[in-house]
Motif scaffolding. Structure first.
Motif, PDB file in Angstrom:
ATOM      1  N   GLU A 115     -27.514  17.143  30.287  1.00 13.66           N
ATOM      2  CA  GLU A 115     -26.101  17.497  30.247  1.00 13.66           C
ATOM      3  C   GLU A 115     -25.576  17.161  28.866  1.00 13.66           C
ATOM      4  O   GLU A 115     -26.047  16.201  28.248  1.00 13.66           O
ATOM      5  N   SER A 142     -24.034  16.935  35.780  1.00 11.75           N
ATOM      6  CA  SER A 142     -22.617  17.070  35.414  1.00 11.75           C
ATOM      7  C   SER A 142     -21.774  15.917  35.955  1.00 11.75           C
ATOM      8  O   SER A 142     -20.718  15.597  35.394  1.00 11.75           O
ATOM      9  N   ALA A 153     -18.933  21.573  27.461  1.00 14.02           N
ATOM     10  CA  ALA A 153     -20.041  20.922  28.162  1.00 14.02           C
ATOM     11  C   ALA A 153     -21.128  21.961  28.373  1.00 14.02           C
ATOM     12  O   ALA A 153     -20.876  23.165  28.318  1.00 14.02           O
ATOM     13  N   PHE A 154     -22.327  21.457  28.565  1.00 17.96           N
ATOM     14  CA  PHE A 154     -23.429  22.379  28.900  1.00 17.96           C
ATOM     15  C   PHE A 154     -24.423  21.631  29.759  1.00 17.96           C
ATOM     16  O   PHE A 154     -24.392  20.383  29.852  1.00 17.96           O
ATOM     17  N   GLY A 155     -25.325  22.355  30.387  1.00 14.14           N
ATOM     18  CA  GLY A 155     -26.390  21.732  31.155  1.00 14.14           C
ATOM     19  C   GLY A 155     -27.578  22.666  31.199  1.00 14.14           C
ATOM     20  O   GLY A 155     -27.413  23.882  31.332  1.00 14.14           O
ATOM     21  N   GLN A 203     -20.692  13.415  33.420  1.00 15.20           N
ATOM     22  CA  GLN A 203     -19.507  13.710  32.591  1.00 15.20           C
ATOM     23  C   GLN A 203     -18.313  12.919  33.119  1.00 15.20           C
ATOM     24  O   GLN A 203     -17.584  12.278  32.352  1.00 15.20           O
ATOM     25  N   HIS A 254     -26.786  17.917  40.068  1.00 16.40           N
ATOM     26  CA  HIS A 254     -26.783  18.192  38.625  1.00 16.40           C
ATOM     27  C   HIS A 254     -26.322  16.949  37.868  1.00 16.40           C
ATOM     28  O   HIS A 254     -25.743  16.026  38.469  1.00 16.40           O
ATOM     29  N   GLN A 272     -32.602  17.558  34.174  1.00 19.15           N
ATOM     30  CA  GLN A 272     -31.635  18.310  33.366  1.00 19.15           C
ATOM     31  C   GLN A 272     -31.189  17.488  32.166  1.00 19.15           C
ATOM     32  O   GLN A 272     -31.372  16.267  32.129  1.00 19.15           O
ATOM     33  N   TYR A 310     -16.023  23.821  36.599  1.00 15.60           N
ATOM     34  CA  TYR A 310     -15.588  22.736  35.699  1.00 15.60           C
ATOM     35  C   TYR A 310     -15.407  23.185  34.256  1.00 15.60           C
ATOM     36  O   TYR A 310     -15.104  22.359  33.395  1.00 15.60           O
ATOM     37  N   THR A 311     -15.616  24.479  34.002  1.00 18.37           N
ATOM     38  CA  THR A 311     -15.372  24.989  32.642  1.00 18.37           C
ATOM     39  C   THR A 311     -14.581  26.296  32.716  1.00 18.37           C
ATOM     40  O   THR A 311     -14.687  27.046  33.675  1.00 18.37           O
ATOM     41  N   ARG A 325     -32.331  19.178  44.628  1.00 13.56           N
ATOM     42  CA  ARG A 325     -31.781  20.299  45.395  1.00 13.56           C
ATOM     43  C   ARG A 325     -32.719  20.636  46.531  1.00 13.56           C
ATOM     44  O   ARG A 325     -33.933  20.487  46.396  1.00 13.56           O
TER      45      ARG A 325
HETATM   46  N1  DAH Z   1     -24.347  21.953  36.273  1.00 12.69           N
HETATM   47  C1  DAH Z   1     -24.859  23.283  36.006  1.00 12.69           C
HETATM   48  C2  DAH Z   1     -26.141  23.501  36.808  1.00 12.69           C
HETATM   49  O1  DAH Z   1     -26.690  22.571  37.310  1.00 12.69           O
HETATM   50  C3  DAH Z   1     -25.130  23.465  34.548  1.00 12.69           C
HETATM   51  C4  DAH Z   1     -23.889  23.403  33.729  1.00 12.69           C
HETATM   52  C5  DAH Z   1     -23.104  24.519  33.558  1.00 12.69           C
HETATM   53  C6  DAH Z   1     -23.484  22.214  33.162  1.00 12.69           C
HETATM   54  C7  DAH Z   1     -21.957  24.493  32.812  1.00 12.69           C
HETATM   55  C8  DAH Z   1     -22.310  22.179  32.417  1.00 12.69           C
HETATM   56  C9  DAH Z   1     -21.558  23.323  32.256  1.00 12.69           C
HETATM   57  O2  DAH Z   1     -21.878  21.073  31.837  1.00 12.69           O
HETATM   58  O3  DAH Z   1     -20.422  23.272  31.491  1.00 12.69           O
HETATM   59  O4  DAH Z   1     -26.571  24.614  36.901  1.00 12.69           O
END
Ligand code: DAH
Length: 337
Positions: A216, A176, A305-307, A179, A174, A214, A256-257, A200
């Motif tokens: 991020e 992430s 954060a999000f992804g 970050q 990912h 992705q 991580y969150t 993956r």
């Molecule tokens: N890394 C996760 C994935 O690959 C997605 C993700 C979820 C990223 C929550 C984030 C987060 O930064 O806070 O499915």
């Protein structure tokens, strides 16, 4: 008639000076004509050499030929210089001007979607960051608070790469990991997005591929809340998928969150696909342990954060039901975008 041979050198010097000083290609052609053209001064001298006594001819001929070769070389050199100058832009380049339309080919649909996503985030102050695809376990998992026995770390799910001394190498699963890389390098505040390729160990089917892309996002500052997160995600998805988009957060778990959420979204398009909601992204408030790991004080800084997956967005946007179409490069498919 010995005076004639003595004239070669000064005449040559004068011609060389003229050629070298030619200000442009047109002037150079004129100068060439005036010296070594059919009626040029140097040509005239060469003709006069024919009138020299026999015994003087060989030496004079040799000298005049050497001079002629030198003049032609100087001419070619100056011409090359002037051609190069003529090819350079005459005005400074304005990099803020809109680009020209491509005359050939077009951007891959995934590139188009990525560019749109980046454009939307830039509007609200996010910068684009980047990180390595061959990553180490520390940045992909440990620093993100992922326990050693987490199933994502299994060799069945992750491509491990030989090498690495302190920490095993792998293909990042990912974005992430970036970050961590960014926070290690810069003090807060941080406001970045990271578009990038991830890997993956999935078998390819209609909705999976061993590599995909992705985006991020990471926002760290003082007093950042989940409300900012929701507002940001809503803004961007509306830009990407249309004004009728609605989003909702569902509680979830990421190491991580805390708290963590999954983001669902719906729109007329989603309804047309026969669904009520589509799961589109993971997100949450950055875990205090993650801040500790990069040396940010979790008592001072907060963040989210999000992804999410780019292919998934593109599939919904264009109504594509098989992810493999993106990678097959069938021009009949690509021409539609
Ligand atoms: N890394 C996760 C994935 O690959 C997605 C993700 C979820 C990223 C929550 C984030 C987060 O930064 O806070 O499915």
């Amino acid at each position: 008639m010995a005076g004639l041979t003595d004239e070669i050198e000064p005449l040559k010097q004068a011609a060389l000076a003229d050629l070298k000083a030619a200000p442009d290609l047109a002037a150079l052609e004129q100068i060439k004509g005036a010296w070594i053209g059919a009626h040029g001064k140097f040509t005239a001298l060469m003709k006069q050499l024919g009138t020299l006594p026999k015994e003087e001819k060989p030496a004079a001929g040799k000298a005049v030929n050497a001079a002629k070769i030198e003049l032609e070389a100087a001419l070619a050199e100056r011409r090359a210089q002037l051609e190069l100058e003529a090819a350079l832009p005459t005005e400074p380049t304005d990099f803020t001007l809109p680009g020209r339309r491509r005359t050939l080919g077009r951007l891959h649909p995934l590139t188009q979607v990525t560019e749109d996503i980046v454009r939307s985030f830039r509007k609200i102050g996010f910068a684009v960051a980047d990180g390595p695809e061959v990553e180490d376990e520390y940045h992909c998992f440990d620093a993100l608070n992922t326990p050693a026995d987490h199933p994502a770390r299994d060799t069945q799910d992750t491509f491990y790469v030989q090498g690495g001394t302190d920490s095993k190498l792998l293909l990042r699963t990912h974005t992430s990991s970036v970050q961590i890389r960014v926070m290690e390098k810069q003090p807060p505040p941080v406001r970045i997005i990271v578009p990038g390729r991830v890997y993956r160990r999935d078998n390819a089917d209609a909705t999976h591929n061993p590599t995909f892309q992705q985006v991020e996002g990471l926002y760290v500052d003082k007093g950042v809340t989940a409300a900012d997160l929701k507002g940001t995600v809503e803004f961007v998805f509306k830009e990407l998928m249309g004004d009728d988009v609605k989003i909702r957060f569902r509680p979830h778990y990421f190491s991580y969150t805390e708290p963590s959420f999954e983001i669902d979204f719906t729109s007329a398009m989603v309804k047309k696909m026969g669904k009520d909601w589509l799961e589109i992204a993971g997100c949450g408030m950055v875990h205090p342990q993650v801040f500790e790991n990069v040396g940010y004080d979790p008592e001072v800084w907060t963040g989210w954060a999000f992804g999410f997956g780019i292919e998934r967005i593109a599939m919904i946007r264009y109504g594509i039901n098989d992810i493999r179409l993106f990678y097959e490069n069938d021009v009949r498919f690509l021409r539609q975008f």
